[in-house]
Design a protein around this motif. Structure first.
Motif, PDB file in Angstrom:
ATOM      1  N   GLY A   7       1.333   4.578  -2.755  1.00 28.79           N
ATOM      2  CA  GLY A   7       0.843   5.908  -2.385  1.00 28.79           C
ATOM      3  C   GLY A   7      -0.679   5.912  -2.307  1.00 28.79           C
TER       4      GLY A   7
ATOM      5  N   MET B 116      -4.635   3.002  -1.624  1.00 26.98           N
ATOM      6  CA  MET B 116      -5.784   3.078  -0.715  1.00 26.98           C
ATOM      7  C   MET B 116      -7.114   2.851  -1.426  1.00 26.98           C
ATOM      8  SD  MET B 116      -4.830   3.574   2.388  1.00 26.98           S
ATOM      9  CE  MET B 116      -6.465   3.926   3.041  1.00 26.98           C
TER      10      MET B 116
ATOM     11  N   ARG C  55      -3.869   3.114   7.052  1.00 28.83           N
ATOM     12  CA  ARG C  55      -2.621   3.073   6.273  1.00 28.83           C
ATOM     13  C   ARG C  55      -2.429   4.398   5.537  1.00 28.83           C
ATOM     14  NH1 ARG C  55       0.107   0.163   9.010  1.00 28.83           N
ATOM     15  NH2 ARG C  55       1.716   0.633   7.486  1.00 28.83           N
ATOM     16  N   LYS C  56      -3.513   5.145   5.362  1.00 27.22           N
ATOM     17  CA  LYS C  56      -3.420   6.434   4.681  1.00 27.22           C
ATOM     18  C   LYS C  56      -2.494   7.397   5.408  1.00 27.22           C
ATOM     19  CE  LYS C  56      -7.340   8.390   7.237  1.00 27.22           C
ATOM     20  NZ  LYS C  56      -8.785   8.685   7.226  1.00 27.22           N
TER      21      LYS C  56
ATOM     22  N   ILE D  17       0.842  -1.200   0.000  1.00 24.13           N
ATOM     23  CA  ILE D  17       0.000   0.000   0.000  1.00 24.13           C
ATOM     24  C   ILE D  17       0.879   1.252   0.000  1.00 24.13           C
ATOM     25  CG2 ILE D  17      -1.720   1.344   1.289  1.00 24.13           C
ATOM     26  CD1 ILE D  17      -2.864  -1.266   0.305  1.00 24.13           C
ATOM     27  N   GLN D  18       1.842   1.275   0.873  1.00 26.43           N
ATOM     28  CA  GLN D  18       2.675   2.479   1.030  1.00 26.43           C
ATOM     29  C   GLN D  18       3.365   2.843  -0.293  1.00 26.43           C
ATOM     30  OE1 GLN D  18       2.718   4.324   3.697  1.00 26.43           O
ATOM     31  NE2 GLN D  18       4.269   5.785   3.057  1.00 26.43           N
TER      32      GLN D  18
ATOM     33  N   SER E 261       0.399   7.309   6.734  1.00 23.52           N
ATOM     34  CA  SER E 261       1.810   7.435   6.341  1.00 23.52           C
ATOM     35  C   SER E 261       1.945   7.874   4.881  1.00 23.52           C
ATOM     36  CB  SER E 261       2.547   6.113   6.585  1.00 23.52           C
ATOM     37  OG  SER E 261       1.789   5.019   6.111  1.00 23.52           O
ATOM     38  N   ILE E 262       0.801   8.073   4.224  1.00 21.04           N
ATOM     39  CA  ILE E 262       0.822   8.529   2.825  1.00 21.04           C
ATOM     40  C   ILE E 262       0.458  10.010   2.714  1.00 21.04           C
ATOM     41  CG2 ILE E 262      -0.229   8.235   0.542  1.00 21.04           C
ATOM     42  CD1 ILE E 262      -0.710   5.250   1.349  1.00 21.04           C
TER      43      ILE E 262
END
Ligand code: FAD
Ligand code: FAD
Lengths: 377, 423
Positions: free
Chosen positions: A339, A343, B400-401, A335-336, B403-404
């Motif tokens: 970017g 999501m 998780r968003k 996911i990271q 860290s974005i």
């Protein structure tokens, strides 16, 4: 112990990969999930024709007598495409238990029909407060004449709404957490007194909460020895754990590929973001995590059919721990590195992350198996 | 005593330096005045937050627009809407410790987070670079929550590399004509205003052709399209801009200087993005849940391995809180947040994500069921499994968003590497 695939395993792997590639792309899967019952019956028929349902079932009951490694090969391919058909619940767990615990008549009656895809089973075992303790069973079965009367609640029963029969675990003796006193039954899903509440799971499967209210079960439907089911359950769930790890290995493989592909193509600052060394190293860690987990999984799969109970439990727990850690790393980093795109529900990567997370959260997570491993030194 | 000397020597300013009580390590030692202040805030939150809102905030169920607005209006009436603002604009004049206590008490009491886009993001830019008319018009409206702002920075081709943005604004008499696409625009579905970076020049350095516009969302040519995220929610959007008219008066500061203003803004959001108070409240929730979860005949909280994992996060959070207090006190001493403030974003989001990981572990099998409607208002069926469980897995994936967004954690590290370490 062999570390390479046999010719048959290579063929199996190729044909299952081909199925996923041709018939199971992301959009197709999305449609299948939305269907009644949450899977595609035509696919199930196809699996039967290809002999995949028969794979782990013994030859004398219409199966192919495949090993755990053979089944792992198939499930790894399924994992690559996040196949949602009820292979784990029907074939690995339920048919597995029938095979380990059932008597001759029960096996003759049901296994061939399962292998042909005509009968669907589901394993009703976990309870609302059982967490990962396989012996934690409150659901009672009380003898009444030629019958047992079952009362209790089962939780997160995968593919219950489409099952013809449940393999149901009950307590017939002892305290809630006792190993002794657990008995398995084969229960037709249309028996009166069964109430079901079905729902989607976050990884795209279907499950149910089931209440059993004075459900009568004929004593002929006791599966295996009265009060002595714990060892069979443990053994079959252990095999299921390894096969879940195999599925995870396939899912991790795709997740790593999707991510590497994405960062090679996504441009920022006038270059592919994959040209940044920080991201390359992260992708390398992901790949390594997948390789280690997969290697340990096949080692456990190879050992499981030949080991004694404590060897088996150590091998399985090691594989499940490694899978849990690797799956988390690969899912989160996947996911990271995507970017904001990572999501979105429209990108496959998030769906791999969710499945990997849920594989960790069934039949014992990292903490549970780490502890079990440590206890068998 | 020597320890205190060493700490003072290492940390400099003694103002933020408060030792922690031994028994309740998560509590700061407060002066009697600060304790009084804390009690006042606590009472205010308790009086003004209904049980329904508290539950939604704590569990991560969906808060409606009105949930936020009604709380923010109460804060306005009390004079507490903008603790970070200078007093002349309606700020509170609080000490760093008071600001910190305020955040913590709001979070502990289950108050919805104040939506940052107006009060902490666009307002400081308007104060520093806006015209008098802009200040007079927008700032009071922000205080009263009369507008809902959203942030139109990112574009499909411009995420980490924000300066490459292409949404174009062409001057046409007394207004700009704007064309382009913004993406990931959080809560744009509620917004009537968007502060927006647009390209006004293709010459010279990319950073020097960007302007900062305030765009009315309720006009022809603005289309908001929801983006569904992996947890099933739709908090982010695509915003399409087609021949949208924006009066020149709605430009903040000078043409082509928008990048400078945008960077100024980013420096201002780091202490709030650390969200120490919210993480403390979530750790408390985690402990409650771990006490309710049965595990081998006892509660999960009694499992040594699990306790140690909570301890790891609590220690990280203590370190984070200490650095936040240091930055806050530097700020009140007139020193703007330095590039080290990027650490607050990195560690803050790591702590938040770490807590969501332990929460999902805590609920065991009940991570599986997924009923998105159960997180909406008006859903009143029996929950599947324990009530606290239903939002935990979606929340884990959703978070998780963190860290974005707001400049990814990799970009924060690049900033530190460049600006602090001199690479
Ligand atoms: C105990 C020991 C035994 C050894 N034995 C032998 C031997 O038998 N024969 C022999 O020939 N050599 C030997 N070496 C030398 C060894 O191969 C070198 O130390 C090694 O290759 C690193 O080179 P360096 O020390 O010059 O460090 P540098 O190359 O200067 O590296 C310093 C740091 O920068 C990192 N780095 C460098 N380039 C990059 C890059 N492109 N991307 C990211 N990171 C980078 C390195 O990983 C390291 O962390 C030995 C070294 C040690 C410590
Ligand atoms: C839930 C959510 C809400 C958001 N809300 C808003 C909003 O309201 N308004 C708004 O304008 N934007 C918003 N954003 C957008 C956010 O700011 C961007 O997603 C972010 O800047 C990253 O850009 P990207 O998604 O294009 O990823 P990319 O820039 O493509 O990055 C992909 C990956 O590459 C890494 N990477 C990129 N460049 C480098 C580099 N030079 N070195 C090392 N690693 C690098 C990134 O860290 C990331 O891991 C939101 C995003 C999310 C997920």
């Amino acid at each position: 112990m062999s570390f390479t695939f046999t010719e048959d395993q290579k063929l199996l792997s190729e044909s299952a990969d081909r199925f996923v590639l041709d018939d199971y792309n992301f959009e197709t899967r999305r449609k299948i999930i939305g269907q009644d019952g949450g899977f595609d019956r035509d696919n199930w028929e196809k699996f039967a024709e290809l002999g995949w349902l028969a794979l782990p079932i013994a030859e004398e009951y219409g199966g192919l007598g495949g090993s755990t490694v053979d089944t792992a090969v198939l499930l790894e391919s399924f994992g690559r495409g996040l196949v949602v058909e009820p292979y784990q619940s029907c074939i690995v767990l339920s048919a597995g238990l029938l095979q380990v615990a059932g008597n001759e008549e029960q096996k003759r009656q049901h296994l061939p029909s399962i292998a042909e895809g005509k009968t669907l089973l589901s394993f009703a075992h976990i309870e609302p407060t059982s967490r990962f303790n396989l012996c934690h069973i409150r659901t009672t079965a009380t003898k009444q004449g030629d019958c047992f009367v079952v009362d209790g609640e089962k939780a997160i029963v995968h593919n219950a709404e489409t099952a013809d029969y449940f393999i149901l675990s009950t307590r017939t003796e002892g305290d809630i957490n006792d190993e002794n006193g657990i008995t398995l039954f084969l229960v037709p899903s249309n028996s009166s007194g069964i109430e079901m509440r079905s729902y989607p799971t976050i990884d795209g499967l279907r499950a149910s909460e089931i209440s059993f209210n004075s459900v009568k079960v004929d004593k002929q439907n006791v599966l295996g020895e009265l009060n002595k089911a714990a060892e069979s359950i443990q053994q079959v769930v252990d095999r299921a754990c390894v096969l879940l790890c195999a599925e995870a290995a396939g899912a991790m493989d795709t997740a790593v590929k999707l991510t590497v592909d994405y960062i090679k193509n996504r441009e920022q600052f006038g270059q592919a973001i994959g040209s940044f060394q920080v991201l390359q190293h992260r992708a390398v860690e992901m790949l390594g995590a997948k390789d280690f987990s997969r290697a340990l999984t096949y080692r456990a799969a190879g050992a499981i059919d030949q080991s004694n109970a404590s060897e088996r439990m150590r091998a399985v727990s090691a594989a499940k721990v490694e899978m849990g850690r690797s799956g988390k790393l690969i899912g989160q980093e996947g996911i990271q590195l995507h970017g904001g795109m990572g999501m979105t529900d429209d990108m496959p990567i998030g769906h791999f992350f969710k499945r990997l997370t849920m594989i960790d959260a069934i039949f014992g997570n990292v903490d549970f198996h780490r502890k079990r491993f440590a206890q068998i030194i | 005593m020597w320890l205190q000397c060493v700490l003072v020597a290492v940390w400099g300013s003694p103002d933020y330096l408060r030792l922690f009580k031994e028994s309740e390590v998560m509590d700061l030692i407060l002066t009697p005045e600060e304790e009084k202040f804390r009690d006042e805030v606590r009472a205010f939150v308790a009086e003004n937050i209904t049980e329904d809102i508290r539950k939604k905030t704590m569990t991560g169920f969906r808060l409606d627009k009105v949930d936020h607005e009604s709380w923010q209006k109460k804060l306005y009436e009390k004079g507490w809407m903008a603790p970070g603002w200078p007093v002349e604009y309606g700020g509170t004049g609080w000490s760093p410790m008071q600001k910190h206590i305020f955040e913590e008490e709001c979070a502990a009491g289950g108050a919805p987070p104040v939506i940052a886009f107006g009060v902490t993001m666009v307002a400081p830019v308007i104060m520093a670079f806006g015209s008098d008319e802009q200040k007079e018009y927008y700032l009071p409206r922000i205080l009263k929550s009369e507008d809902w702002w959203c942030q139109g920075y990112s574009e499909p081709g411009s995420g980490s590399d924000l300066a490459s943005l292409r949404t174009k604004a062409v001057l046409n008499g007394d207004h700009y004509i704007v064309n382009g696409q913004k993406t990931w625009t959080s809560l744009a579905q509620h917004a009537n205003l968007m502060f927006c970076l647009v390209r006004t020049s293709d010459e010279g350095k990319r950073q020097e052709g960007i302007s900062f516009l305030l765009v009315d969302m309720n006009q022809p040519g603005v289309t908001v399209q929801p983006i569904k995220t992996i947890d099933g929610s739709t908090e982010v959007n695509n915003v399409f801009l087609e021949d949208v008219k924006v009066p020149v008066d709605n430009r903040v500061g000078e043409e082509n200087k928008g990048w400078t203003y945008a960077k100024y803004l980013l420096g201002h959001e780091r202490t709030s993005i650390a969200a120490v108070g919210r993480s403390k409240a979530q750790i408390k929730r985690l402990k409650t849940i771990a006490s309710a979860e049965e595990h081998n005949g006892t509660a999960l909280i009694n499992d040594q391995a699990f306790r140690e994992k909570i301890a790891d996060i609590e220690i990280d959070l203590l370190a984070l809180e200490s650095l936040v207090l240091r930055v806050l006190s530097d700020e009140s001493a007139g020193k703007g947040p330095g590039p080290e403030a990027s650490f607050l974003k990195i560690k803050g989001t790591e702590v938040q994500q770490g807590i969501t990981e332990l929460l999902i572990e805590a609920i065991g099998n009940y991570a599986h069921p997924f009923i998105p409607e159960s997180m909406d208002k008006g859903w009143n069926e029996e929950p599947i499994g324990p009530e606290y469980a239903s939002s935990i897995a979606p929340h884990y994936f959703n978070w998780r968003k963190a860290s974005i967004y707001g400049g990814s954690n990799e970009i924060q590290k690049n900033i530190i590497a460049k600006a602090v370490l001199g690479f």
